[in-house]
Design a protein around this motif. Structure first.
Motif, PDB file in Angstrom:
ATOM      1  N   ASN A  97      20.705 -16.366  22.022  1.00 55.56           N
ATOM      2  CA  ASN A  97      20.843 -17.519  21.311  1.00 55.56           C
ATOM      3  C   ASN A  97      21.429 -18.516  22.191  1.00 55.56           C
ATOM      4  O   ASN A  97      21.922 -18.363  23.490  1.00 55.56           O
ATOM      5  N   ASN A 103      19.451 -12.274  21.374  1.00 57.61           N
ATOM      6  CA  ASN A 103      18.717 -12.482  20.074  1.00 57.61           C
ATOM      7  C   ASN A 103      18.087 -11.341  19.833  1.00 57.61           C
ATOM      8  O   ASN A 103      16.959 -11.101  20.436  1.00 57.61           O
ATOM      9  N   PRO A 104      18.478 -10.536  18.868  1.00 51.25           N
ATOM     10  CA  PRO A 104      17.811  -9.298  18.475  1.00 51.25           C
ATOM     11  C   PRO A 104      16.697  -9.509  17.951  1.00 51.25           C
ATOM     12  O   PRO A 104      15.731  -8.504  17.920  1.00 51.25           O
ATOM     13  N   GLU A 105      15.886 -10.748  17.672  1.00 51.43           N
ATOM     14  CA  GLU A 105      14.627 -11.068  16.885  1.00 51.43           C
ATOM     15  C   GLU A 105      13.497 -10.812  17.907  1.00 51.43           C
ATOM     16  O   GLU A 105      12.342 -10.620  17.666  1.00 51.43           O
ATOM     17  N   LEU A 106      13.999 -10.739  19.107  1.00 48.80           N
ATOM     18  CA  LEU A 106      12.893 -10.951  20.227  1.00 48.80           C
ATOM     19  C   LEU A 106      13.173  -9.812  21.202  1.00 48.80           C
ATOM     20  O   LEU A 106      14.426  -9.284  21.316  1.00 48.80           O
ATOM     21  N   GLU A 135       6.526  -4.304  21.387  1.00 49.86           N
ATOM     22  CA  GLU A 135       7.520  -5.203  21.894  1.00 49.86           C
ATOM     23  C   GLU A 135       6.761  -5.788  23.083  1.00 49.86           C
ATOM     24  O   GLU A 135       6.902  -7.148  23.582  1.00 49.86           O
TER      25      GLU A 135
END
Length: 162
Positions: A97, A103-106, A135
């Motif tokens: 971020n 950023n745990p979304e990526l 991933e």
């Protein structure tokens, strides 16, 4: 061009890029050890990096952002796992971020950078290990091979000017 091979192995959940540089191993190592040099090649052409933190030691951290031609910033980090100068660096590499929190979304990956002297230069093998094939596929879809190849191919030019 320094990149001589790329291989995405979804079953093995790895991406491997091999490059050969026309420079001694100590010079290639210095690119990663010096944040001002690394900024000049980390990221694809036209998206320069800025390292706001650079601690290349086990337990160290590196924070950086890349800026695209429109001024958009993309943040990332490395958590340094191993350093064996001038042959090996291992980091956890992830998207971040704006405040450099992960950023745990990526996807994040363990990246091993291995350098070995070869006749007239240095061979670098960059291996990224992902937790899942999904991933790895996500970063492949984002253009990781093209971006990494563009970045790595800038190193010979940088070292020729040094």
């Amino acid at each position: 061009m320094p990149v001589v091979d790329t291989k995405a192995d979804l079953k093995g959940k790895t991406l491997t890029i091999v490059a050969e540089f026309q420079a001694p191993i100590e010079s290639v190592w210095q690119v990663y050890a010096d944040p001002r040099l690394l900024e000049r090649v980390w990221g694809p052409e036209g998206m320069p990096a800025t390292f706001t933190l650079h601690d290349l030691a086990p337990g160290g951290r590196m924070n950086y952002f890349m800026t695209d031609p429109e001024g958009q910033k993309y943040c990332g980090y490395w958590e340094v796992i191993e350093v064996h100068e001038p042959h090996h660096i291992a980091v956890m590499d992830g998207f971040a971020n704006q405040d450099f929190t992960p950023n745990p979304e990526l996807p994040a990956s363990r990246n091993d950078f291995d350098f070995e002297p070869i006749d007239g230069g240095t061979r670098a093998t960059y291996t990224s290990h992902y937790a899942s094939a999904d991933e790895l596929q996500a970063v492949l879809d984002m253009g990781v091979i093209e971006g990494a190849t563009s970045a790595i191919n800038q190193i010979d030019g940088l070292l020729a000017r040094s």
